[in-house]
Write an enzyme that holds these catalytic residues in place. Structure first.
Site, mmCIF file in Angstrom:
data_model
loop_
_atom_site.group_PDB
_atom_site.id
_atom_site.type_symbol
_atom_site.label_atom_id
_atom_site.label_comp_id
_atom_site.label_asym_id
_atom_site.label_seq_id
_atom_site.Cartn_x
_atom_site.Cartn_y
_atom_site.Cartn_z
ATOM 1 N N PHE A 243 35.126 9.784 -31.982
ATOM 2 C CA PHE A 243 36.356 10.567 -31.808
ATOM 3 C C PHE A 243 37.214 10.526 -33.061
ATOM 4 C CE2 PHE A 243 35.454 8.897 -27.413
ATOM 5 C CZ PHE A 243 34.857 10.065 -26.966
ATOM 6 N N GLY A 514 30.466 19.669 -38.264
ATOM 7 C CA GLY A 514 29.111 19.189 -38.493
ATOM 8 C C GLY A 514 28.041 20.246 -38.357
ATOM 9 N N GLY A 664 32.478 25.308 -34.743
ATOM 10 C CA GLY A 664 32.496 23.960 -34.173
ATOM 11 C C GLY A 664 32.995 23.965 -32.743
ATOM 12 N N GLU A 667 36.208 19.619 -30.889
ATOM 13 C CA GLU A 667 37.610 19.238 -30.721
ATOM 14 C C GLU A 667 38.446 20.213 -29.904
ATOM 15 O OE1 GLU A 667 37.174 18.297 -34.841
ATOM 16 O OE2 GLU A 667 38.735 16.783 -34.671
HETATM 17 MO MO1 MOS Z 1 37.107 14.274 -35.540
HETATM 18 S S1 MOS Z 1 38.945 13.397 -35.137
HETATM 19 O O1 MOS Z 1 37.590 15.284 -36.843
HETATM 20 O O2 MOS Z 1 36.136 13.012 -36.112
#
Ligand code: MOS
Length: 701
Positions: A243, A514, A664, A667
């Site tokens: 996280f 990622g 992504g 989040e």
């Molecule tokens: Mo996330 S808080 O950008 O690893």
């Protein structure tokens, strides 16, 4: 190495529910995480932490510890190996006698067993000289203006004449919103196994680390240790979540590296305890958001002002981008944002899922709920009236922005049309019942500098290598899918190799970047391989490539959007809050694996619910430490809290942002969720709570 603009790829394996490629290893317990790694004769390292918040270490008395059976060594600032660079105040461990926060590492104990190491740490006597300190974030001490906020954004922005627009506005909402300190609590606590050796006459440091980015750890540690990056090898085959807290190396990584330098080559194993995580491995700053919204009676925003206050650490600066989503979310001609920090004698804050966006959008979306009420408008309609044509921050067109579709689809599925306009209108037995909505957004990020390698094997198989990490998100699985489609082969033909700095450069598993960043590099390498070696290659051929971006970066604004709907029930006598329904509808580009994507959204929604109702780190300003340092006192949402949680997404495969058509997803699920929950508790009770977590006591009396 070649650089190329990868062409969009067709989805055959992408978009399918390929089961997690590492699923069997994980559920059978064979997946070895950092602390599980079998290494020969490891010594266990235990951290000794300061008990004052600021001052000096006068003396470390190790006699009792060293007399304990099994304890091998105690290392303090007088005996620790010297670092070549000490600028990073969080990682420059044991280099001098300064104490910068309570819980800082002041000594290391090495022992033959974990039990001896822990007891040894208890027996170390640290004499500390205490100095006055400041550990409390307040409106009146958060005055420091940082140069940039994470990740390199302007501290302040101003457009038009906000004060004049507010003075002329027919409707004004002026309120202050607060979010609590939060600590990242991934299932796997931080851990590092390290040993030093020699290769071809050069020193080497090898580590297994619970990390979101092995290359990042090596890049940060190497110069501090006086090494070249290739002398530091970092592996993270399995990581149990992060996280954000494993996105940058924290103190335990350096502690393990320093301790291992003293053992004559014996490996050192350091596993951070859950309690120590509350002092040492990063956390989300508390925030104070002063909002002023000016609007016409019809609910068209004329002015938006967001002045954010947060904290950083005197040990090392970290400035969170709390007001950054406010800059692009809604249309308004007059706008102002700012960030001011209290520089405190506390541990260094860091990333926690949607840093900035989560607390900032909590404030903004509750303020919007208040504005909707002030204008007598449905909150969905208010957002419709303030939908910007172009990105207000950059002036660029969105590549796509389908927020309204997310809101409409969510409203239909949630049964929003039947909602009573007035708060405190529905009671079911002893429970007040209400619903709330909030919008969500997260920037789509694709990092430069990722390199991937494709190598042919016999029988039409391929090794695809990139030094990225799967922290439990499913990255191993989706990268396999991307590689299969990029090479136009089946998923079974791909041998994906990740999580090792001996593999090509990859950026951190952070910022929801990622899959976009690593996946684009894999597509580039696959296309380069086909150009170099054709579609029926001999075994043993290889190509490497990095993915360039086109000028679309300058032409468009890339963000993902979502809408969150919540139902809250608040007990009329106890104030107990339950959330029986939570729905998120997202637009994130192409979803590469619906199974793992759904887990990301649900996880984000649960974490947002948890932030909204439960998570709060309580710092005692008299002593400087976080007193809620275990999961009994720091509450994280559990199964019993997560009731009817659902997520869906809009279909999309626009390949502008990445050759996969994806963005992504890690989040965006947390953003807006706490606001939707808080807005629902208001609608249930008529009591407006502007701080999270929203707790039962707020509805009593
Ligand atoms: Mo996330 S808080 O950008 O690893």
């Amino acid at each position: 190495m070649t650089e190329l603009h990868p062409s969009p790829i067709d989805a055959r394996v992408m978009g399918t529910r390929l089961p997690r490629v590492d699923g069997v290893e994980k559920v059978t317990g064979r997946a070895a995480y950092a602390a599980d790694q079998p290494v020969p004769e490891p010594l266990v390292c235990w951290l000794v932490q300061s008990t004052t918040a600021k001052g000096r270490v006068r003396r470390v008395d190790a006699r009792a510890a060293l007399a304990h059976d099994g304890v091998v060594a105690v290392i303090d600032h007088t005996t620790a190996p010297r670092l070549a660079e000490t600028e990073n105040g969080e990682l420059a461990l044991l280099q001098d006698d300064r104490i910068g926060f309570r819980g800082q590492v002041v000594a290391l104990v090495l022992a033959e067993t974990a039990e001896a190491a822990r007891e040894g740490a208890r027996l170390v006597r640290v004499e500390e000289e205490a100095e006055p300190f400041e550990a409390e974030l307040r409106d009146d001490n958060a005055t420091y203006r940082p140069e940039k906020v994470n990740p390199a954004k302007e501290t302040d922005t101003e457009e038009g004449d906000v004060d004049a627009a507010l003075a002329a506005a027919e409707v004004v909402v002026e309120q202050t919103y607060r979010t609590a300190y939060e600590h990242n609590n991934p299932l796997e606590p931080h851990a590092t196994v390290a040993w030093w050796g020699e290769e071809e006459g050069r020193e080497t440091l090898t580590m297994y680390d619970a990390s979101q980015g092995v290359h990042g750890v090596a890049s940060v540690l190497a110069p501090m240790l006086g090494l070249e990056k290739d002398q530091v090898r970092v592996k993270a085959p399995y990581v149990g979540g992060g996280f954000g807290s494993k996105g940058e190396a924290h103190a335990q990584v350096m502690a393990a590296a320093l301790a291992a330098r003293t053992t004559g080559g014996r490996p050192v194993r350091l596993a951070v305890t859950r309690q120590q995580m509350f002092a040492l491995t990063g956390y989300r700053t508390a925030t104070i958001s002063h909002f002023r919204l000016g609007a016409t009676r019809e609910g068209r925003l004329t002015a938006i002002e967001h002045r954010a206050q947060e904290q950083t650490s005197a040990v090392r600066e970290f400035a969170e981008q709390t007001a950054s989503p406010t800059r692009m979310m809604y249309a308004a001609p007059h706008r102002r944002t700012s960030h001011r920090l209290a520089v405190l004698d506390v541990a260094v804050p860091s990333w926690m899922r949607a840093p900035g966006e989560m607390p900032g959008m909590f404030a903004h979306e509750v303020a919007m709920d208040e504005l909707a009420e002030a204008c007598g408008l449905d909150p969905v309609e208010l957002r419709r009236r303030n939908e910007p044509e172009i990105d207000p921050e950059t002036g660029r067109p969105w590549d796509t922005r389908r927020l309204l579709e997310c809101l409409d689809r969510g409203a239909a599925r949630f049964g929003w049309a039947d909602r009573p306009r007035e708060p405190r209108a529905t009671r079911d037995g002893e429970w007040w019942v209400g619903t709330g909505v909030a919008a969500s957004t997260y920037p789509a990020m694709r990092m430069p500098g990722n390199l991937a390698r494709v190598e042919s094997f016999a029988g039409g198989r391929y090794a695809v290598s990139i030094g990225s990490v799967d922290i439990g998100t499913g990255a191993r699985t989706v990268l396999t899918q991307i590689a299969a489609d990029a090479l136009d082969v089946e998923a079974e033909a791909i041998d994906l190799r990740i999580a090792d700095t001996s593999l090509p450069m990859a950026t951190v598993a952070g910022g929801s970047s990622g899959t976009s960043s690593w996946g684009s590099a894999i597509v580039a390498a696959a296309q380069q391989f086909r150009a170099d070696h054709g579609s029926d290659p001999d075994p043993g051929l290889r190509s490497e490539a990095t993915a360039l971006r086109g000028d679309e970066v300058e032409r468009y604004s890339f963000h993902s959007f979502g809408a969150v709907f919540a139902e809250a029930r608040v007990h009329r006598y106890t104030g107990e809050i339950r959330v029986p329904r939570l729905l998120g509808v997202y637009h994130v580009g192409r979803v590469i694996n619906p199974t793992t994507a759904r887990s990301q959204f649900l996880g984000g929604l649960v974490m947002g619910l948890s932030a909204g109702l439960l998570e709060e780190s309580v710092r005692d300003p008299r002593f400087g430490h976080v007193v809620t340092q275990d999961l009994a006192t720091y509450h994280v949402a559990t199964h019993a809290d997560a009731l009817g949680i659902e997520a869906e997404w809009l279909e999309d495969d626009t390949p502008v942002f990445t050759p996969m058509g994806s963005r992504g997803i890690g989040e965006i699920g947390i953003v807006g969720t706490a606001a939707a929950v808080a807005n629902a508790t208001y609608h249930a009770t008529g009591v407006r709570v502007r701080d999270i977590p929203v707790t039962a006591d707020r509805f009593l009396g």
